[in-house]
Design an enzyme around this catalytic site. Structure first.
Site, PDB file in Angstrom:
ATOM      1  N   ASN A   8       0.866  -1.185   0.000  1.00  0.00           N
ATOM      2  CA  ASN A   8       0.000   0.000   0.000  1.00  0.00           C
ATOM      3  C   ASN A   8       0.898   1.229   0.000  1.00  0.00           C
ATOM      4  OD1 ASN A   8      -1.785   2.066   0.536  1.00  0.00           O
ATOM      5  ND2 ASN A   8      -2.257   1.405   2.628  1.00  0.00           N
ATOM      6  N   LYS A  10       0.072   4.267  -0.362  1.00  0.00           N
ATOM      7  CA  LYS A  10      -0.583   5.478   0.159  1.00  0.00           C
ATOM      8  C   LYS A  10      -0.331   6.635  -0.809  1.00  0.00           C
ATOM      9  CE  LYS A  10      -0.136   3.459   4.679  1.00  0.00           C
ATOM     10  NZ  LYS A  10      -0.132   3.630   6.121  1.00  0.00           N
ATOM     11  N   HIS A  93      -9.570   1.349   4.689  1.00  0.00           N
ATOM     12  CA  HIS A  93      -8.312   1.545   5.424  1.00  0.00           C
ATOM     13  C   HIS A  93      -8.553   2.516   6.578  1.00  0.00           C
ATOM     14  CE1 HIS A  93      -4.239   2.797   6.370  1.00  0.00           C
ATOM     15  NE2 HIS A  93      -3.838   1.692   5.789  1.00  0.00           N
ATOM     16  N   GLU A  95      -6.986   4.960   7.579  1.00  0.00           N
ATOM     17  CA  GLU A  95      -6.794   6.373   7.222  1.00  0.00           C
ATOM     18  C   GLU A  95      -8.022   6.924   6.499  1.00  0.00           C
ATOM     19  OE1 GLU A  95      -2.989   5.830   5.319  1.00  0.00           O
ATOM     20  OE2 GLU A  95      -2.139   5.334   7.271  1.00  0.00           O
ATOM     21  N   GLU A 163      -5.547  -4.612  10.611  1.00  0.00           N
ATOM     22  CA  GLU A 163      -4.518  -3.601  10.804  1.00  0.00           C
ATOM     23  C   GLU A 163      -4.815  -2.818  12.078  1.00  0.00           C
ATOM     24  OE1 GLU A 163      -2.445  -2.510   6.841  1.00  0.00           O
ATOM     25  OE2 GLU A 163      -4.183  -1.240   7.054  1.00  0.00           O
ATOM     26  N   GLY A 169       2.444   2.445  10.693  1.00  0.00           N
ATOM     27  CA  GLY A 169       3.446   3.498  10.550  1.00  0.00           C
ATOM     28  C   GLY A 169       4.148   3.874  11.840  1.00  0.00           C
ATOM     29  N   SER A 201       3.224  -1.981  10.349  1.00  0.00           N
ATOM     30  CA  SER A 201       4.663  -2.075  10.634  1.00  0.00           C
ATOM     31  C   SER A 201       5.268  -3.438  10.270  1.00  0.00           C
ATOM     32  CB  SER A 201       4.956  -1.707  12.093  1.00  0.00           C
ATOM     33  OG  SER A 201       4.621  -0.343  12.320  1.00  0.00           O
TER      34      SER A 201
HETATM   35  P1  PGA Z   1       2.776   0.421   7.576  1.00  0.00           P
HETATM   36  O1  PGA Z   1       1.322   0.654   6.952  1.00  0.00           O
HETATM   37  O2  PGA Z   1       3.287  -0.891   7.005  1.00  0.00           O
HETATM   38  O3  PGA Z   1       3.593   1.590   7.084  1.00  0.00           O
HETATM   39  O4  PGA Z   1       2.638   0.371   9.037  1.00  0.00           O
HETATM   40  C1  PGA Z   1       0.423  -0.407   6.744  1.00  0.00           C
HETATM   41  C2  PGA Z   1      -0.863   0.109   6.157  1.00  0.00           C
HETATM   42  O5  PGA Z   1      -1.314   1.200   6.541  1.00  0.00           O
HETATM   43  O6  PGA Z   1      -1.480  -0.557   5.301  1.00  0.00           O
END
Ligand code: PGA
Length: 242
Positions: A8, A10, A93, A95, A163, A169, A201
């Protein structure tokens, strides 16, 4: 079913980043992956990425609108993603839930739109840190599944991504026991056979341990998917298909 390693990106990546997809595709041509590999770049790059993916890497969107077309300025439909070369789309997601106020009902409508367009829906769920600390993680995830996964989900059209919001992140991850426990919990509340990805992560350093866990059907990788070398290490960490 083989595992699925999904990247992903983003809101990261302009044309120069296509070299990462190119490098990944070259490596996977030399030595094919033991899992399915998907990269979800920004929608602006999907079509161009399809020219360097060499059929080794599937491409996906990061969100879609529930409608096919219409007066929805700035939005992209599942059909448009499909037209650009996508075979999957991430929906719900955290976000999107956090910054765009997406509810479970909105996420479910987007998952149905993905199916309508012939895309696999990767439906994301996960608890916040406060919810975990207060012992509510299981209930929150169960309720997100009930609201976000429409009737008709099958292993062919849907994957779930667990998640935990606090792991995205941050470099923090749940323990292996916590991941295995939550994946078993999720498995008990979805149709049989759906892949359950872990996200939050995932890095080259922890991928082997996470991908070896029971009921972990793959990973959804954010930051570590941006560099082909890191992402390839995670792809190589997948479990051989059983
Ligand atoms: P990350 O993000 O691996 O940077 O923690 C995962 C995600 O948001 O899908």
């Amino acid at each position: 079913m083989s595992q699925l390693i999904a990247g992903n990106w983003k809101m990261n990546g302009v044309a120069a980043a296509l070299s990462e997809i190119d490098a990944l595709a070259v490596s996977l041509t030399d030595r094919p992956a033991a899992c399915d590999v998907l990269v979800c770049p920004p929608a602006t790059l999907i079509e161009r990425a399809s020219h360097v993916s060499r059929n080794r890497i599937a491409l996906g969107g990061q969100d879609c609108h529930a409608e096919i077309s219409g007066a929805f300025t700035g939005d992209v439909s599942a059909e448009m993603l499909r037209d650009a070369g996508a075979t999957a789309v991430i929906v719900g997601h955290s976000e999107r839930r956090q910054y765009h106020g997406e509810t479970d009902a909105v996420v479910a409508a987007k998952a149905k739109a993905a199916w309508r367009a012939g895309l696999t829906a990767i439906i994301c769920i996960g608890e916040t840190e406060a919810e975990r600390d207060s012992g509510k993680a299981n209930d929150i995830c169960k309720s997100q599944l009930a609201g976000s996964v429409p009737d008709g989900a099958t292993s062919a059209n849907t994957a779930i991504a667990y998640e935990p919001v606090w792991a995205i992140g941050t470099g923090k991850t749940p323990t292996s026991e916590e991941i295995a426990q939550m994946h078993a919990h999720i498995k008990a509340h979805i149709p049989a056979g759906l892949r359950i990805l872990y996200g939050g992560s995932v890095k080259p350093a922890n991928a082997v341990e996470i991908l070896a866990l029971a009921d972990v059907g793959g990973a959804l990788v954010g930051g570590a998917s941006l560099k082909a070398s890191d992402f390839l290490t995670i792809v190589r960490a997948c479990r051989k298909s059983s």
